[in-house]
Design an enzyme around this catalytic site. Structure first.
Site, PDB file in Angstrom:
ATOM      1  N   THR A 122       0.864  -1.182   0.000  1.00  0.00           N
ATOM      2  CA  THR A 122       0.000   0.000   0.000  1.00  0.00           C
ATOM      3  C   THR A 122       0.902   1.234   0.000  1.00  0.00           C
ATOM      4  O   THR A 122       1.634   1.459   0.961  1.00  0.00           O
ATOM      5  CB  THR A 122      -0.898  -0.019   1.257  1.00  0.00           C
ATOM      6  OG1 THR A 122      -1.646  -1.236   1.243  1.00  0.00           O
ATOM      7  CG2 THR A 122      -1.823   1.176   1.303  1.00  0.00           C
ATOM      8  N   GLU A 151      -3.428  -4.614  -2.768  1.00  0.00           N
ATOM      9  CA  GLU A 151      -3.989  -5.869  -2.247  1.00  0.00           C
ATOM     10  C   GLU A 151      -5.069  -5.557  -1.221  1.00  0.00           C
ATOM     11  O   GLU A 151      -4.903  -4.672  -0.390  1.00  0.00           O
ATOM     12  CB  GLU A 151      -2.861  -6.700  -1.612  1.00  0.00           C
ATOM     13  CG  GLU A 151      -3.301  -8.032  -1.091  1.00  0.00           C
ATOM     14  CD  GLU A 151      -4.087  -8.838  -2.126  1.00  0.00           C
ATOM     15  OE1 GLU A 151      -3.580  -9.081  -3.226  1.00  0.00           O
ATOM     16  OE2 GLU A 151      -5.244  -9.212  -1.816  1.00  0.00           O
ATOM     17  N   ARG A 154      -7.821  -9.802   3.672  1.00  0.00           N
ATOM     18  CA  ARG A 154      -7.922  -9.597   5.123  1.00  0.00           C
ATOM     19  C   ARG A 154      -7.164 -10.703   5.826  1.00  0.00           C
ATOM     20  O   ARG A 154      -7.343 -11.886   5.495  1.00  0.00           O
ATOM     21  CB  ARG A 154      -9.383  -9.697   5.592  1.00  0.00           C
ATOM     22  CG  ARG A 154     -10.303  -8.637   5.116  1.00  0.00           C
ATOM     23  CD  ARG A 154     -11.743  -9.087   5.307  1.00  0.00           C
ATOM     24  NE  ARG A 154     -11.985 -10.333   4.566  1.00  0.00           N
ATOM     25  CZ  ARG A 154     -13.066 -11.102   4.708  1.00  0.00           C
ATOM     26  NH1 ARG A 154     -14.003 -10.786   5.572  1.00  0.00           N
ATOM     27  NH2 ARG A 154     -13.220 -12.198   3.988  1.00  0.00           N
ATOM     28  N   GLU A 155      -6.358 -10.348   6.805  1.00  0.00           N
ATOM     29  CA  GLU A 155      -5.719 -11.386   7.606  1.00  0.00           C
ATOM     30  C   GLU A 155      -6.817 -12.223   8.257  1.00  0.00           C
ATOM     31  O   GLU A 155      -7.872 -11.713   8.617  1.00  0.00           O
ATOM     32  CB  GLU A 155      -4.834 -10.758   8.685  1.00  0.00           C
ATOM     33  CG  GLU A 155      -3.591 -10.146   8.090  1.00  0.00           C
ATOM     34  CD  GLU A 155      -2.751  -9.389   9.109  1.00  0.00           C
ATOM     35  OE1 GLU A 155      -2.928  -9.579  10.317  1.00  0.00           O
ATOM     36  OE2 GLU A 155      -1.918  -8.580   8.669  1.00  0.00           O
ATOM     37  N   CYS A 263      -3.168  -2.232   9.079  1.00  0.00           N
ATOM     38  CA  CYS A 263      -3.489  -1.392   7.921  1.00  0.00           C
ATOM     39  C   CYS A 263      -4.270  -0.123   8.258  1.00  0.00           C
ATOM     40  O   CYS A 263      -3.806   0.973   7.974  1.00  0.00           O
ATOM     41  CB  CYS A 263      -4.254  -2.206   6.882  1.00  0.00           C
ATOM     42  SG  CYS A 263      -3.226  -3.482   6.115  1.00  0.00           S
ATOM     43  N   LYS A 324      -7.710  -8.851  15.633  1.00  0.00           N
ATOM     44  CA  LYS A 324      -8.934  -9.560  15.252  1.00  0.00           C
ATOM     45  C   LYS A 324      -8.647 -11.054  15.340  1.00  0.00           C
ATOM     46  O   LYS A 324      -7.493 -11.453  15.507  1.00  0.00           O
ATOM     47  CB  LYS A 324      -9.406  -9.138  13.864  1.00  0.00           C
ATOM     48  CG  LYS A 324      -8.494  -9.535  12.725  1.00  0.00           C
ATOM     49  CD  LYS A 324      -9.205  -9.208  11.435  1.00  0.00           C
ATOM     50  CE  LYS A 324      -8.319  -9.359  10.244  1.00  0.00           C
ATOM     51  NZ  LYS A 324      -8.986  -9.045   9.001  1.00  0.00           N
ATOM     52  N   ARG A 331      -0.116  -5.805  15.508  1.00  0.00           N
ATOM     53  CA  ARG A 331       0.203  -4.418  15.171  1.00  0.00           C
ATOM     54  C   ARG A 331      -1.001  -3.517  15.462  1.00  0.00           C
ATOM     55  O   ARG A 331      -2.099  -3.761  14.998  1.00  0.00           O
ATOM     56  CB  ARG A 331       0.632  -4.320  13.697  1.00  0.00           C
ATOM     57  CG  ARG A 331       2.018  -4.881  13.467  1.00  0.00           C
ATOM     58  CD  ARG A 331       2.421  -4.842  11.996  1.00  0.00           C
ATOM     59  NE  ARG A 331       1.821  -5.921  11.222  1.00  0.00           N
ATOM     60  CZ  ARG A 331       2.113  -6.171   9.946  1.00  0.00           C
ATOM     61  NH1 ARG A 331       2.990  -5.423   9.313  1.00  0.00           N
ATOM     62  NH2 ARG A 331       1.534  -7.176   9.316  1.00  0.00           N
TER      63      ARG A 331
HETATM   64  P1  NAD Z   1       5.076  -7.645   6.701  1.00  0.00           P
HETATM   65  O1  NAD Z   1       5.789  -6.739   7.610  1.00  0.00           O
HETATM   66  O2  NAD Z   1       4.347  -8.840   7.258  1.00  0.00           O
HETATM   67  O3  NAD Z   1       6.076  -8.203   5.589  1.00  0.00           O
HETATM   68  C1  NAD Z   1       6.995  -7.429   4.893  1.00  0.00           C
HETATM   69  C2  NAD Z   1       8.211  -8.315   4.590  1.00  0.00           C
HETATM   70  O4  NAD Z   1       9.063  -7.620   3.676  1.00  0.00           O
HETATM   71  C3  NAD Z   1       9.068  -8.624   5.803  1.00  0.00           C
HETATM   72  O5  NAD Z   1       9.192 -10.033   5.934  1.00  0.00           O
HETATM   73  C4  NAD Z   1      10.431  -7.968   5.480  1.00  0.00           C
HETATM   74  O6  NAD Z   1      11.532  -8.706   5.982  1.00  0.00           O
HETATM   75  C5  NAD Z   1      10.405  -7.970   3.973  1.00  0.00           C
HETATM   76  N1  NAD Z   1      11.309  -7.009   3.328  1.00  0.00           N
HETATM   77  C6  NAD Z   1      11.505  -5.694   3.593  1.00  0.00           C
HETATM   78  N2  NAD Z   1      12.393  -5.154   2.740  1.00  0.00           N
HETATM   79  C7  NAD Z   1      12.777  -6.151   1.894  1.00  0.00           C
HETATM   80  C8  NAD Z   1      13.668  -6.219   0.788  1.00  0.00           C
HETATM   81  N3  NAD Z   1      14.363  -5.149   0.349  1.00  0.00           N
HETATM   82  N4  NAD Z   1      13.814  -7.399   0.168  1.00  0.00           N
HETATM   83  C9  NAD Z   1      13.152  -8.499   0.589  1.00  0.00           C
HETATM   84  N5  NAD Z   1      12.276  -8.488   1.619  1.00  0.00           N
HETATM   85  C10 NAD Z   1      12.096  -7.318   2.261  1.00  0.00           C
HETATM   86  O7  NAD Z   1       4.058  -6.727   5.880  1.00  0.00           O
HETATM   87  P2  NAD Z   1       2.584  -7.091   5.331  1.00  0.00           P
HETATM   88  O8  NAD Z   1       1.591  -7.059   6.434  1.00  0.00           O
HETATM   89  O9  NAD Z   1       2.670  -8.312   4.474  1.00  0.00           O
HETATM   90  O10 NAD Z   1       2.305  -5.803   4.417  1.00  0.00           O
HETATM   91  C11 NAD Z   1       2.981  -5.582   3.200  1.00  0.00           C
HETATM   92  C12 NAD Z   1       2.292  -4.475   2.446  1.00  0.00           C
HETATM   93  O11 NAD Z   1       0.962  -4.893   2.074  1.00  0.00           O
HETATM   94  C13 NAD Z   1       2.094  -3.190   3.247  1.00  0.00           C
HETATM   95  O12 NAD Z   1       2.225  -2.088   2.396  1.00  0.00           O
HETATM   96  C14 NAD Z   1       0.668  -3.301   3.746  1.00  0.00           C
HETATM   97  O13 NAD Z   1       0.095  -2.042   3.991  1.00  0.00           O
HETATM   98  C15 NAD Z   1      -0.004  -3.974   2.569  1.00  0.00           C
HETATM   99  N6  NAD Z   1      -1.196  -4.748   2.915  1.00  0.00           N
HETATM  100  C16 NAD Z   1      -1.225  -5.505   4.045  1.00  0.00           C
HETATM  101  C17 NAD Z   1      -2.355  -6.253   4.354  1.00  0.00           C
HETATM  102  C18 NAD Z   1      -2.410  -7.090   5.602  1.00  0.00           C
HETATM  103  O14 NAD Z   1      -3.500  -7.554   5.955  1.00  0.00           O
HETATM  104  N7  NAD Z   1      -1.292  -7.329   6.296  1.00  0.00           N
HETATM  105  C19 NAD Z   1      -3.472  -6.237   3.492  1.00  0.00           C
HETATM  106  C20 NAD Z   1      -3.398  -5.463   2.324  1.00  0.00           C
HETATM  107  C21 NAD Z   1      -2.262  -4.721   2.045  1.00  0.00           C
END
Ligand code: NAD
Length: 438
Positions: A122, A151, A154-155, A263, A324, A331
């Site tokens: 995001t 994306e 939802r978790e 998020c 949830k 977080r």
């Molecule tokens: P997260 O923190 O669970 O995972 C991010 C991963 O990226 C980590 O494992 C980290 O080690 C890795 N990383 C960071 N820099 C890197 C690099 N240069 N090379 C390789 N790996 C690297 O994050 P998330 O919850 O999966 O969220 C990711 C994105 O998706 C965010 O922008 C979030 O807002 C968006 N998003 C999240 C959700 C959700 O439910 N978690 C839903 C929709 C969108």
């Protein structure tokens, strides 16, 4: 298709595993070596229902692999997804783009093309332009298109959401990139998932607008719940009464302790920063953020009121800690503010959660953790239901009442009808209905 997923967190791992399940060849890259080594042993770094089996099946099928070697993953790929974190930047609340731009630089150095570079993270409007600039400067020879594909999973229901999305949003002006994205999502397209093509900036904004709208809906019903408590109305009936109107819809109308998670809090604040920078204020979202922040702490006060206004020396058991159910994600969970408020008032706090204790431990200092909800409640002055995990939906309330120091239940998720709680010998306090006198 060959896909490289950069970032193997909640979004990257689920997306990568689902793409491989559709028959694509996916390499999931992460710089966290421990995470990749665990995945190679079949150990999931997160709790997400169905994920372990999905990953195992596709690893066995030779379609899914894990690595810390970003250049190797990128070199072969037709589509490179960026799914790294975009947390709030310390100090000002803008989205911290250091991971996205850092990953972009690494991708650009390894890129040969032709390939699409897709931001799934995001990211604020205009980030795609910056990603493109880095790629053009670092790899001017590479044939690559930068696409936005936010994306919406939802978790807790991530696999189903990914495989049966309400829509897929693709932001690009390039017909070649659109064709590759159609190929990536063809299995879903065949399932009739609407594929929306739009400009890159519009796609980036759709994600923030969606989250801000959902946060607004939750906050709206939370404020209505407060009004219900004041005037003797029932918020659950109000929610049903308005939610059956198709123009409103029943979802996200469950009054509770305020939204949290990985998020909504960060995305609403980042959207406000974008609005401020562009002199197009979003006053409704501003109010939502303020109201929600106040609400989380107010939930601590609600518990203290249930205890008669004094929490010092009391023991309070929180059941459910994650933001949830069906995730271990802590977080910005409301439990964090509630614990803080209770500890500030001098209470001892206990915590139970079916999956989140390991993640909760560093965020909730001085909390005693329990792996059984009944043990957590023993000798407590109040039990607070914070997260509506299934295992908390059919508790033996009489058993809990018998072992508590004071039989008080604060139900912040409206899991139990107040009359059932009181029939079990507990005093009921909750959301959106006045507590009974007595
Ligand atoms: P997260 O923190 O669970 O995972 C991010 C991963 O990226 C980590 O494992 C980290 O080690 C890795 N990383 C960071 N820099 C890197 C690099 N240069 N090379 C390789 N790996 C690297 O994050 P998330 O919850 O999966 O969220 C990711 C994105 O998706 C965010 O922008 C979030 O807002 C968006 N998003 C999240 C959700 C959700 O439910 N978690 C839903 C929709 C969108």
């Amino acid at each position: 298709m060959r896909i490289a997923m950069i970032g193997t967190g909640y979004v990257g791992l689920v997306s990568g595993a689902c793409f491989s399940d559709f028959g694509h060849h996916v390499i999931c890259v992460d710089k966290d070596r421990a995470k990749i080594e665990a995945l190679e042993r079949g150990v999931m770094p997160i709790f997400e229902p169905g994920l372990e089996q999905l990953v195992a099946r596709n690893v066995q099928g030779g379609r899914l692999a894990f690595t810390t070697d970003l250049p190797a993953g990128v070199a072969e790929a037709d589509a490179i997804f960026i799914a790294v974190g975009t947390p709030s930047r310390r100090g000002d609340g803008h989205a911290d783009l250091s991971y996205v731009l850092g990953a972009t630089e690494e991708i650009a150095r390894a890129l040969t093309g032709p390939a699409v570079v897709v931001t799934k993270s995001t990211v604020p409007v205009g980030t795609g332009d910056e990603v493109e600039r880095i790629i053009r400067e670092t790899a001017p020879e590479a044939k690559a298109w930068v696409v936005s594909n936010p994306e919406f999973l939802r978790e807790g229901a991530a696999i189903d959401d990914f495989k049966r999305p309400d829509r897929i949003v693709v932001g690009t002006d390039s017909p070649e990139a659109a064709e590759i994205m159609r190929e990536v999502y063809r299995p879903l397209y065949l399932n009739k998932a609407p594929l929306i093509f739009t400009s890159r900036r519009t796609a980036e904004l759709i994600k923030y607008a969606a989250n801000a709208f959902l946060a607004t809906k939750i906050t709206f019903i939370n404020e209505v719940a407060d009004l219900c408590e004041a005037v003797g109305a029932d918020v659950q009936d109000v929610a049903r009464g308005i939610g059956l109107d198709n123009r409103i819809g029943p979802k996200f109308l469950h009054a509770g302790p305020g939204y949290g998670g990985s998020c909504f809090p960060k995305d609403t604040i980042a959207l406000l920063k974008t609005a401020e920078d562009n002199q197009a204020p979003l006053r409704i979202v501003e109010s939502v953020v303020k109201v929600n922040d106040l609400r989380k702490r107010a939930m601590g006060r609600k518990v203290i009121q249930a205890l008669g206004g004094e929490a010092r020396g009391k023991t309070i058991a929180l059941l459910g800690l994650t933001f949830k159910p069906n995730t271990d994600d802590m977080r910005d969970a409301p439990s964090i503010s509630i614990v803080q408020a209770l500890q500030d008032a001098g209470a001892s706090v206990r915590g139970y959660d079916p999956e989140g204790i390991e993640q909760a431990r560093p965020l909730l200092p001085d909390v005693d953790f329990f792996s059984d909800p009944y043990r957590a409640a023993e000798g407590a002055d109040a039990v607070v239901l914070v997260t509506e995990w299934d295992v908390l939906r059919a508790l033996d309330l009489k058993r809990i009442a018998r072992t508590m120091a004071q039989p008080i239940l604060v139900d912040l998720r409206s899991i139990y009808p107040p009359q059932d709680v009181e029939a079990a010998g507990l005093r009921w306090f909750g959301i959106g209905r006045p507590a009974r006198a007595g």
